[in-house]
Motif scaffolding. Structure first.
Motif, PDB file in Angstrom:
ATOM      1  N   GLY A   8       0.856  -1.416   0.023  1.00 41.34           N
ATOM      2  CA  GLY A   8      -0.036  -0.141   0.069  1.00 41.34           C
ATOM      3  C   GLY A   8       0.926   1.190  -0.010  1.00 41.34           C
ATOM      4  O   GLY A   8       0.545   2.264  -0.800  1.00 41.34           O
ATOM      5  N   GLY A   9       1.955   1.206   0.623  1.00 40.31           N
ATOM      6  CA  GLY A   9       2.968   2.509   0.871  1.00 40.31           C
ATOM      7  C   GLY A   9       3.633   2.368  -0.542  1.00 40.31           C
ATOM      8  O   GLY A   9       3.826   3.781  -1.042  1.00 40.31           O
ATOM      9  N   ARG A  10       3.858   1.384  -1.269  1.00 37.25           N
ATOM     10  CA  ARG A  10       4.350   1.620  -2.737  1.00 37.25           C
ATOM     11  C   ARG A  10       3.330   2.110  -3.508  1.00 37.25           C
ATOM     12  O   ARG A  10       3.661   3.003  -4.384  1.00 37.25           O
ATOM     13  CB  ARG A  10       4.987   0.263  -3.347  1.00 37.25           C
ATOM     14  N   ARG A  11       2.322   1.693  -3.474  1.00 38.66           N
ATOM     15  CA  ARG A  11       1.168   2.214  -4.262  1.00 38.66           C
ATOM     16  C   ARG A  11       1.079   3.774  -4.180  1.00 38.66           C
ATOM     17  O   ARG A  11       0.841   4.484  -5.317  1.00 38.66           O
ATOM     18  CB  ARG A  11      -0.335   1.371  -4.016  1.00 38.66           C
ATOM     19  N   ASP A  12       0.977   4.131  -2.785  1.00 40.81           N
ATOM     20  CA  ASP A  12       0.781   5.597  -2.453  1.00 40.81           C
ATOM     21  C   ASP A  12       1.999   6.268  -3.279  1.00 40.81           C
ATOM     22  O   ASP A  12       1.695   7.413  -3.846  1.00 40.81           O
ATOM     23  CB  ASP A  12       0.725   6.045  -1.140  1.00 40.81           C
ATOM     24  N   GLU A  13       3.147   5.909  -3.247  1.00 33.71           N
ATOM     25  CA  GLU A  13       4.279   6.523  -3.729  1.00 33.71           C
ATOM     26  C   GLU A  13       4.270   6.426  -5.265  1.00 33.71           C
ATOM     27  O   GLU A  13       4.595   7.621  -5.834  1.00 33.71           O
ATOM     28  CB  GLU A  13       5.713   5.550  -3.271  1.00 33.71           C
ATOM     29  N   LEU A  14       3.885   5.310  -5.960  1.00 37.45           N
ATOM     30  CA  LEU A  14       3.622   5.404  -7.197  1.00 37.45           C
ATOM     31  C   LEU A  14       2.530   6.394  -7.744  1.00 37.45           C
ATOM     32  O   LEU A  14       2.925   7.114  -8.789  1.00 37.45           O
ATOM     33  CB  LEU A  14       3.112   3.881  -7.789  1.00 37.45           C
ATOM     34  N   VAL A  15       1.624   6.540  -7.102  1.00 40.28           N
ATOM     35  CA  VAL A  15       0.496   7.490  -7.385  1.00 40.28           C
ATOM     36  C   VAL A  15       1.201   8.941  -7.339  1.00 40.28           C
ATOM     37  O   VAL A  15       0.825   9.571  -8.347  1.00 40.28           O
ATOM     38  CB  VAL A  15      -0.871   7.229  -6.536  1.00 40.28           C
ATOM     39  N   GLN A  16       1.776   9.276  -6.104  1.00 36.94           N
ATOM     40  CA  GLN A  16       2.306  10.554  -5.992  1.00 36.94           C
ATOM     41  C   GLN A  16       3.307  10.820  -7.292  1.00 36.94           C
ATOM     42  O   GLN A  16       3.313  11.764  -7.754  1.00 36.94           O
ATOM     43  CB  GLN A  16       3.043  10.788  -4.826  1.00 36.94           C
ATOM     44  N   LEU A  17       4.113   9.902  -7.464  1.00 36.97           N
ATOM     45  CA  LEU A  17       5.111  10.102  -8.590  1.00 36.97           C
ATOM     46  C   LEU A  17       4.223  10.353  -9.907  1.00 36.97           C
ATOM     47  O   LEU A  17       4.712  11.210 -10.915  1.00 36.97           O
ATOM     48  CB  LEU A  17       5.893   8.942  -8.773  1.00 36.97           C
ATOM     49  N   LEU A  18       3.211   9.373 -10.177  1.00 32.27           N
ATOM     50  CA  LEU A  18       2.385   9.666 -11.531  1.00 32.27           C
ATOM     51  C   LEU A  18       1.754  11.016 -11.474  1.00 32.27           C
ATOM     52  O   LEU A  18       1.904  11.620 -12.530  1.00 32.27           O
ATOM     53  CB  LEU A  18       1.397   8.500 -11.559  1.00 32.27           C
ATOM     54  N   GLN A  19       1.384  11.487 -10.354  1.00 28.48           N
ATOM     55  CA  GLN A  19       0.650  12.676 -10.255  1.00 28.48           C
ATOM     56  C   GLN A  19       1.712  13.959 -10.590  1.00 28.48           C
ATOM     57  O   GLN A  19       1.216  14.776 -11.135  1.00 28.48           O
ATOM     58  CB  GLN A  19       0.089  12.710  -8.912  1.00 28.48           C
ATOM     59  N   GLY A  20       2.869  13.697 -10.120  1.00 27.85           N
ATOM     60  CA  GLY A  20       3.906  14.627 -10.239  1.00 27.85           C
ATOM     61  C   GLY A  20       4.341  14.632 -11.496  1.00 27.85           C
ATOM     62  O   GLY A  20       4.546  15.836 -12.147  1.00 27.85           O
ATOM     63  N   PRO A 188      -6.603   8.346  -5.720  1.00 26.31           N
ATOM     64  CA  PRO A 188      -5.962   9.185  -4.310  1.00 26.31           C
ATOM     65  C   PRO A 188      -5.237   8.348  -3.606  1.00 26.31           C
ATOM     66  O   PRO A 188      -5.651   6.898  -3.865  1.00 26.31           O
ATOM     67  CB  PRO A 188      -7.312   9.752  -3.840  1.00 26.31           C
ATOM     68  N   PRO A 189      -4.418   8.797  -2.705  1.00 25.84           N
ATOM     69  CA  PRO A 189      -3.825   7.670  -1.787  1.00 25.84           C
ATOM     70  C   PRO A 189      -4.914   7.110  -0.878  1.00 25.84           C
ATOM     71  O   PRO A 189      -5.937   7.644  -0.517  1.00 25.84           O
ATOM     72  CB  PRO A 189      -3.034   8.749  -0.873  1.00 25.84           C
ATOM     73  N   ARG A 190      -4.507   6.089  -0.209  1.00 22.89           N
ATOM     74  CA  ARG A 190      -5.471   5.266   0.606  1.00 22.89           C
ATOM     75  C   ARG A 190      -5.117   5.660   1.928  1.00 22.89           C
ATOM     76  O   ARG A 190      -4.220   5.856   2.500  1.00 22.89           O
ATOM     77  CB  ARG A 190      -5.513   3.565   0.375  1.00 22.89           C
TER      78      ARG A 190
END
Length: 191
Positions: A8-20, A188-190
């Motif tokens: 889940g932490g990796r997912r959030d990190e990926l989402v933030q990088l994709l958003q950036g 969105p982050p979980r």
């Protein structure tokens, strides 16, 4: 499964990088558009015509309008502006000559190479740091993510345009049928 919190932490990190990445991509596009006196919609249209040309499946004005979510009048205005600057050409390639096809003009290719060429060189330098196996994983991830995002956009457009609860004045919360290019909606982050 003991690795769920880490995943889940990796997912959030990926989402933030994709958003950036998506946000920076939009900003780079804005700089390009401003430098060349283009409205963001003009840039999106020019890129769509270029991409279709590269894929060997040139767009008609109707397909361009549908892809960008524009009315026929707005599409005509965009194509007229781009044609005036030499960025897009209207051609009649169909045997009956009634069907108009849009092609990328020489000026669009020239200004694109001038602006995006250095970006391509920087991308090549980054890619050199990855093995083919690593790039295969990145390609698979980005292809699946892009496909998923496209399906989500289409389903949201369908909701907005035709089913109960969609459209202006409804309680669905949508203000328009298009996202306006915002990249923050990837996921969105979980909690």
């Amino acid at each position: 499964m003991g690795d769920e919190p880490a995943r889940g932490g990796r997912r959030d990190e990926l989402v933030q990088l994709l958003q950036g990445y998506a946000s920076e991509s939009v900003l780079v596009g804005q700089v390009f558009a401003e430098r060349h006196g283009l409205h963001p919609t003009d840039l999106n249209a020019m890129l769509a015509v270029l991409q279709a040309d590269l894929e060997g499946s040139p767009l008609t004005p109707g397909r361009l309008g549908a892809q960008l979510g524009l009315s026929s009048g707005a599409t005509t205005a965009v194509v007229d502006r781009l044609e005036r600057f030499g960025h897009v050409l209207r051609t009649r390639e169909d045997p009956d000559r009634r069907r108009v096809t849009l092609r990328c003009g020489d000026t669009a290719a020239a200004i694109g190479r001038q602006f995006f060429g250095p970006l391509g060189d920087r991308m090549d330098a980054i890619l050199a740091d990855f093995s083919n196996a690593e790039l295969d994983v990145v390609l698979r991830f980005l292809a699946r993510t892009t496909e998923m995002l496209g399906r989500h956009r289409e389903s949201e457009q369908d909701l907005f345009r035709g089913t109960p609860g969609g459209g202006p004045g409804s309680s669905s919360g949508h203000a328009s049928g298009r996202s306006g290019g915002s990249a923050t909606a990837i996921s969105p982050p979980r909690e």
